[in-house]
Write a protein that holds these residues in place. Structure first.
Motif, PDB file in Angstrom:
ATOM      1  N   MET A  43       0.639 144.214  35.883  1.00  0.00           N
ATOM      2  CA  MET A  43      -0.055 144.768  34.718  1.00  0.00           C
ATOM      3  C   MET A  43       0.644 146.048  34.241  1.00  0.00           C
ATOM      4  O   MET A  43       0.857 146.238  33.038  1.00  0.00           O
ATOM      5  CB  MET A  43      -1.516 145.076  35.071  1.00  0.00           C
ATOM      6  N   LEU A  44       1.009 146.887  35.175  1.00  0.00           N
ATOM      7  CA  LEU A  44       1.701 148.128  34.842  1.00  0.00           C
ATOM      8  C   LEU A  44       3.090 147.843  34.276  1.00  0.00           C
ATOM      9  O   LEU A  44       3.534 148.506  33.328  1.00  0.00           O
ATOM     10  CB  LEU A  44       1.800 149.023  36.075  1.00  0.00           C
ATOM     11  N   ASP A  45       3.760 146.860  34.848  1.00  0.00           N
ATOM     12  CA  ASP A  45       5.086 146.460  34.383  1.00  0.00           C
ATOM     13  C   ASP A  45       5.036 146.093  32.897  1.00  0.00           C
ATOM     14  O   ASP A  45       5.893 146.499  32.110  1.00  0.00           O
ATOM     15  CB  ASP A  45       5.584 145.279  35.229  1.00  0.00           C
ATOM     16  N   ALA A  46       4.023 145.338  32.505  1.00  0.00           N
ATOM     17  CA  ALA A  46       3.894 144.929  31.106  1.00  0.00           C
ATOM     18  C   ALA A  46       3.711 146.139  30.190  1.00  0.00           C
ATOM     19  O   ALA A  46       4.312 146.199  29.108  1.00  0.00           O
ATOM     20  CB  ALA A  46       2.719 143.966  30.952  1.00  0.00           C
ATOM     21  N   HIS A  47       2.913 147.092  30.610  1.00  0.00           N
ATOM     22  CA  HIS A  47       2.671 148.265  29.767  1.00  0.00           C
ATOM     23  C   HIS A  47       3.895 149.165  29.674  1.00  0.00           C
ATOM     24  O   HIS A  47       4.234 149.651  28.593  1.00  0.00           O
ATOM     25  CB  HIS A  47       1.453 149.044  30.264  1.00  0.00           C
ATOM     26  N   LEU A  48       4.571 149.386  30.780  1.00  0.00           N
ATOM     27  CA  LEU A  48       5.765 150.230  30.747  1.00  0.00           C
ATOM     28  C   LEU A  48       6.886 149.544  29.965  1.00  0.00           C
ATOM     29  O   LEU A  48       7.634 150.206  29.238  1.00  0.00           O
ATOM     30  CB  LEU A  48       6.194 150.595  32.165  1.00  0.00           C
ATOM     31  N   THR A  49       6.985 148.223  30.085  1.00  0.00           N
ATOM     32  CA  THR A  49       7.961 147.485  29.285  1.00  0.00           C
ATOM     33  C   THR A  49       7.642 147.644  27.808  1.00  0.00           C
ATOM     34  O   THR A  49       8.549 147.823  26.979  1.00  0.00           O
ATOM     35  CB  THR A  49       7.969 145.991  29.677  1.00  0.00           C
ATOM     36  N   SER A  50       6.374 147.613  27.456  1.00  0.00           N
ATOM     37  CA  SER A  50       5.971 147.798  26.062  1.00  0.00           C
ATOM     38  C   SER A  50       6.400 149.168  25.535  1.00  0.00           C
ATOM     39  O   SER A  50       6.817 149.293  24.378  1.00  0.00           O
ATOM     40  CB  SER A  50       4.458 147.641  25.918  1.00  0.00           C
ATOM     41  N   ILE A  51       6.322 150.175  26.371  1.00  0.00           N
ATOM     42  CA  ILE A  51       6.765 151.511  25.955  1.00  0.00           C
ATOM     43  C   ILE A  51       8.262 151.496  25.682  1.00  0.00           C
ATOM     44  O   ILE A  51       8.727 152.037  24.673  1.00  0.00           O
ATOM     45  CB  ILE A  51       6.411 152.575  27.021  1.00  0.00           C
ATOM     46  N   LEU A  52       9.024 150.861  26.560  1.00  0.00           N
ATOM     47  CA  LEU A  52      10.472 150.784  26.330  1.00  0.00           C
ATOM     48  C   LEU A  52      10.781 150.019  25.052  1.00  0.00           C
ATOM     49  O   LEU A  52      11.695 150.384  24.306  1.00  0.00           O
ATOM     50  CB  LEU A  52      11.186 150.130  27.509  1.00  0.00           C
ATOM     51  N   GLU A  54      -1.941 152.106  23.918  1.00  0.00           N
ATOM     52  CA  GLU A  54      -2.976 153.048  24.357  1.00  0.00           C
ATOM     53  C   GLU A  54      -4.338 152.369  24.480  1.00  0.00           C
ATOM     54  O   GLU A  54      -5.048 152.582  25.458  1.00  0.00           O
ATOM     55  CB  GLU A  54      -3.069 154.224  23.378  1.00  0.00           C
ATOM     56  N   LEU A  55      -4.694 151.572  23.487  1.00  0.00           N
ATOM     57  CA  LEU A  55      -5.985 150.881  23.546  1.00  0.00           C
ATOM     58  C   LEU A  55      -6.036 149.909  24.713  1.00  0.00           C
ATOM     59  O   LEU A  55      -7.069 149.762  25.365  1.00  0.00           O
ATOM     60  CB  LEU A  55      -6.258 150.161  22.223  1.00  0.00           C
ATOM     61  N   SER A  56      -4.934 149.272  25.001  1.00  0.00           N
ATOM     62  CA  SER A  56      -4.883 148.342  26.132  1.00  0.00           C
ATOM     63  C   SER A  56      -5.046 149.086  27.455  1.00  0.00           C
ATOM     64  O   SER A  56      -5.767 148.632  28.346  1.00  0.00           O
ATOM     65  CB  SER A  56      -3.565 147.580  26.106  1.00  0.00           C
ATOM     66  N   ILE A  57      -4.393 150.229  27.577  1.00  0.00           N
ATOM     67  CA  ILE A  57      -4.518 151.026  28.809  1.00  0.00           C
ATOM     68  C   ILE A  57      -5.941 151.555  28.964  1.00  0.00           C
ATOM     69  O   ILE A  57      -6.413 151.763  30.076  1.00  0.00           O
ATOM     70  CB  ILE A  57      -3.481 152.169  28.828  1.00  0.00           C
TER      71      ILE A  57
END
Length: 176
Positions: free
Chosen positions: A71-80, A42-45
């Motif tokens: 950039m989005l790929d990294a964040h969505l991967t982090s969620i998974l 969340e803080l990164s987004i």
């Protein structure tokens, strides 16, 4: 002999209690680590550059540049990975499948409630086929409306207060 047997039984009870306490402590620590992971995402987004890319992915996904997609790929991967962490906790007997489903259902709208994110999930799905991730996350993500994120932002927006109407009196009427 009776005393020895009672001692063994009491020892086993104490071991059982200690194992349960250790499991609860481990679960608590892992839950905190999972919460820390989500807070970091969340803080990164929320960083200005990433926030602009995130908004663009919701409002104009067709206009994303390759670097923004990455950039989005990294964040969505982090969620998974955060979800997978909880799935691993389930495999270790620390949480239930219902807990996993509830967490995914609670967090998925904030990350997968857009056309871009749902499309991204479809590109990742082949790697998760036959896993708990697919079983739990797919129905939840697929059921999301593509406008969940944008709609939630609109609901958060505070509309300016209504200004009282001003009545203008024509100059002739004011002279009377």
């Amino acid at each position: 002999t009776l005393g020895a047997n009672v001692g063994v039984v009491l020892g086993l009870v104490l071991v059982f209690v200690e194992v349960r306490q250790n499991a609860e402590l481990t679960r608590t620590q892992m839950e905190q680590q999972m919460n820390d992971m989500l807070a970091n995402i969340e803080l990164s987004i929320a960083e200005p550059q990433m926030a602009a890319v995130w908004v663009k992915s919701v409002r104009e996904p067709e206009a994303l540049a390759d670097s923004e997609i990455r950039m989005l790929d990294a964040h969505l991967t982090s969620i998974l990975l955060e979800w997978d962490y909880l799935i691993q906790m389930e495999a270790g007997g620390l949480v239930t499948r219902d807990r996993v489903r509830r967490h995914v259902a609670n967090t998925a709208p904030a990350y997968f409630g857009s056309r871009f994110a749902k499309n991204w999930w479809q590109t990742q799905l082949p790697g998760w086929q036959g896993t708990i991730m697919e079983e739990v996350a797919s129905p939840i993500i697929e059921a999301l409306d593509d406008t969940v994120i944008a709609t939630s932002w609109e609901k958060m927006r505070i509309k300016p207060p209504l200004q009282p109407a001003t009545i203008t009196v024509p100059a002739a009427a004011a002279a009377i």
